[in-house]
Design a protein around this motif. Structure first.
Motif, mmCIF file in Angstrom:
data_model
loop_
_atom_site.group_PDB
_atom_site.id
_atom_site.type_symbol
_atom_site.label_atom_id
_atom_site.label_comp_id
_atom_site.label_asym_id
_atom_site.label_seq_id
_atom_site.Cartn_x
_atom_site.Cartn_y
_atom_site.Cartn_z
ATOM 1 N N GLY A 60 0.813 -1.213 0.000
ATOM 2 C CA GLY A 60 0.000 0.000 0.000
ATOM 3 C C GLY A 60 0.844 1.260 0.000
ATOM 4 O O GLY A 60 2.057 1.212 -0.219
ATOM 5 N N THR A 61 0.168 2.372 0.227
ATOM 6 C CA THR A 61 0.820 3.679 0.303
ATOM 7 C C THR A 61 0.652 4.226 1.711
ATOM 8 O O THR A 61 -0.473 4.301 2.211
ATOM 9 N N PHE A 62 1.767 4.602 2.341
ATOM 10 C CA PHE A 62 1.738 5.129 3.703
ATOM 11 C C PHE A 62 2.002 6.639 3.671
ATOM 12 O O PHE A 62 3.113 7.066 3.370
ATOM 13 N N PHE A 63 0.959 7.418 3.970
ATOM 14 C CA PHE A 63 1.096 8.871 4.080
ATOM 15 C C PHE A 63 1.548 9.163 5.517
ATOM 16 O O PHE A 63 0.736 9.122 6.446
ATOM 17 N N VAL A 64 2.838 9.432 5.677
ATOM 18 C CA VAL A 64 3.398 9.539 7.024
ATOM 19 C C VAL A 64 3.439 11.008 7.470
ATOM 20 O O VAL A 64 3.836 11.889 6.704
ATOM 21 N N LEU A 65 3.003 11.237 8.696
ATOM 22 C CA LEU A 65 3.113 12.571 9.279
ATOM 23 C C LEU A 65 4.593 12.858 9.578
ATOM 24 O O LEU A 65 5.270 12.060 10.227
ATOM 25 N N GLY A 66 5.082 14.022 9.101
ATOM 26 C CA GLY A 66 6.494 14.366 9.280
ATOM 27 C C GLY A 66 6.914 14.348 10.751
ATOM 28 O O GLY A 66 8.009 13.912 11.094
ATOM 29 N N TRP A 67 6.030 14.793 11.620
ATOM 30 C CA TRP A 67 6.327 14.815 13.062
ATOM 31 C C TRP A 67 6.621 13.404 13.563
ATOM 32 O O TRP A 67 7.530 13.188 14.364
ATOM 33 N N VAL A 68 5.862 12.440 13.077
ATOM 34 C CA VAL A 68 6.055 11.037 13.483
ATOM 35 C C VAL A 68 7.380 10.502 12.913
ATOM 36 O O VAL A 68 8.156 9.851 13.619
ATOM 37 N N ALA A 69 7.630 10.782 11.635
ATOM 38 C CA ALA A 69 8.865 10.297 11.002
ATOM 39 C C ALA A 69 10.097 10.837 11.721
ATOM 40 O O ALA A 69 11.067 10.110 11.961
ATOM 41 N N GLU A 70 10.046 12.097 12.089
ATOM 42 C CA GLU A 70 11.181 12.729 12.762
ATOM 43 C C GLU A 70 11.415 12.112 14.147
ATOM 44 O O GLU A 70 12.538 11.874 14.572
ATOM 45 N N ARG A 71 10.321 11.833 14.840
ATOM 46 C CA ARG A 71 10.443 11.332 16.210
ATOM 47 C C ARG A 71 10.821 9.845 16.242
ATOM 48 O O ARG A 71 11.477 9.383 17.168
ATOM 49 N N TYR A 72 10.394 9.095 15.229
ATOM 50 C CA TYR A 72 10.677 7.657 15.174
ATOM 51 C C TYR A 72 11.380 7.346 13.852
ATOM 52 O O TYR A 72 10.764 6.815 12.920
#
Ligand SMILES: [Zn+2]
Length: 286
Positions: A60-72
Motif C-alpha cells: 500500500g501507500t503510507f502517508f506519514v506525518l512528518g512529526w512522526v517520522a522525525e520522532r521515530y
C-alpha cells in the motif's frame, strides 16, 4: 499469493500514519505542546498493520506525518523495506484552511524532505490532514505541485462538517493548475439519489456495517469500472488506546467499533485486491 476469491480490479490501500492524539477531533483537548509527553502507540500499531498486510500479500501507500517520522526515524525505513510506497501527510497535522500559504508550504516541504531522506527515495504523494483541501483552500494544490509532489489525495467529493467538495470529480484525474498538471485522487464514494456517499475507509469503515464497504467497492469495481481508494489509520486497529476528551460526536467518530477494525480489514483484504496508489494510478492515467 492473492486469494482466489479476491476481486481482480486493483484498489488502492492507503494508511495515514499518525498517532491517536494527532486526530483533528482532539485539537481542542490536546495542546501541541503535550504531544511529546503523551503515550505514543504509532510505531507498534503501524507494525501490526505491516504484519497484517504481509499476511495478505498487500502492498500500500503510507502517508506519514512528518512529526512522526522525525520522532521515530526507523519507522519510514521499515515501511520502505517491506515494499510499500511512502507519501506525505504533512508535518504538523494542521487543517489546510487554518494555515497561511507560507506556513502550509513549509509544512509540506519539511515533511517531504524528512521522509525522502529516511526512505532514500522520492515522495510523490500528499494527503492533507482530515481531507482539508476544500473550496476555500484550493490554493494549496498549487503549492503541493510547486513543492514537487505529483499527486494529491486530499479532496473528498462529499458534504461533511469539516471537509469535502460535494461537486468535485469522483475519480482519479489529472488537474490542470497554473504551474502544470497535478493528479488528484479523491476519497471513494458511491452516488445514490444524486448524493455522493463515502464508502471506503476511516470512520465509515468502522461505524457502518462491513457490508456497506463491500457493496460499495464492488459497485465501484464492477459497475463503474473504477478503483476504490481505501484509507485507514494505525490507531483504528488499537482498541486499547488511551481515551481523550472530545464532543459526543467526536468520541463516536473516533472510538466506535475500534475492536472490529482488524477483523474487517482481514475480510476486506480477502474480498478485494489492493496495491499502492502509484500502481493504481499508473492504470488510470490518461
Ligand atoms: Zn490525519
Amino acid at each position: 499469493m492473492r486469494p482466489a476469491s479476491a476481486g481482480s480490479r486493483l484498489n488502492a490501500m492507503t494508511v495515514d500514519v499518525e498517532d491517536y492524539f494527532h486526530v483533528s477531533v482532539f485539537d481542542r483537548a490536546v495542546a501541541r505542546s503535550q504531544w511529546e509527553s503523551l503515550e505514543s502507540r504509532v510505531v507498534s500499531n503501524t507494525e501490526r498493520l505491516l504484519d497484517l498486510f504481509d499476511e495478505h500479500a498487500v502492498r500500500g501507500t503510507f502517508f506519514v506525518l512528518g512529526w512522526v517520522a522525525e520522532r521515530y526515524p526507523s519507522l519510514v525505513p521499515s515501511i520502505a523495506a517491506r515494499g510499500h510506497e511512502l507519501a506525505s501527510h504533512g508535518y504538523a497535522h494542521r487543517l489546510v484552511y487554518n494555515q497561511t500559504p507560507d506556513v502550509f508550504r513549509d509544512d509540506v516541504r519539511r515533511s517531504k524532505a524528512i521522509i525522502e531522506e529516511q526512505a532514500g527515495r522520492r515522495v510523490n504523494g500528499y494527503r492533507a490532514p482530515s481531507f482539508s483541501v476544500t473550496e476555500r483552500s484550493l490554493w494549496a494544490l498549487d503549492i503541493v505541485l510547486e513543492e514537487g509532489y505529483r499527486y494529491d489525495a486530499s479532496i473528498f467529493p462529499i458534504r461533511h462538517d469539516r471537509y469535502g467538495i460535494p461537486g468535485a470529480p469522483r475519480w482519479p484525474h489529472a488537474m490542470a493548475r497554473a504551474g502544470g498538471s497535478l493528479f488528484e485522487v479523491p476519497g471513494s464514494t458511491v452516488r445514490l439519489g444524486g448524493t455522493n456517499l463515502p464508502v471506503a475507509g476511516g470512520g465509515y469503515f468502522r461505524i457502518l456495517p462491513y457490508a456497506w464497504t463491500r457493496w460499495g467497492i464492488r459497485r465501484l469495481n464492477q459497475v463503474e469500472g473504477q478503483p476504490a481508494v481505501f484509507y485507514l489509520h494505525p490507531w483504528e486497529i488499537d482498541p486499547e488506546q488511551p481515551r481523550l476528551p472530545a464532543s459526543a460526536l467526536g468520541r463516536f467518530r473516533h472510538y466506535r467499533n475500534l475492536h472490529l477494525t482488524e477483523g474487517r480489514l482481514r475480510s476486506l483484504m480477502r474480498d478485494f485486491s489492493f496495491g499502492p496508489l502509484q500502481t493504481v494510478l499508473a492504470g488510470c492515467a490518461a
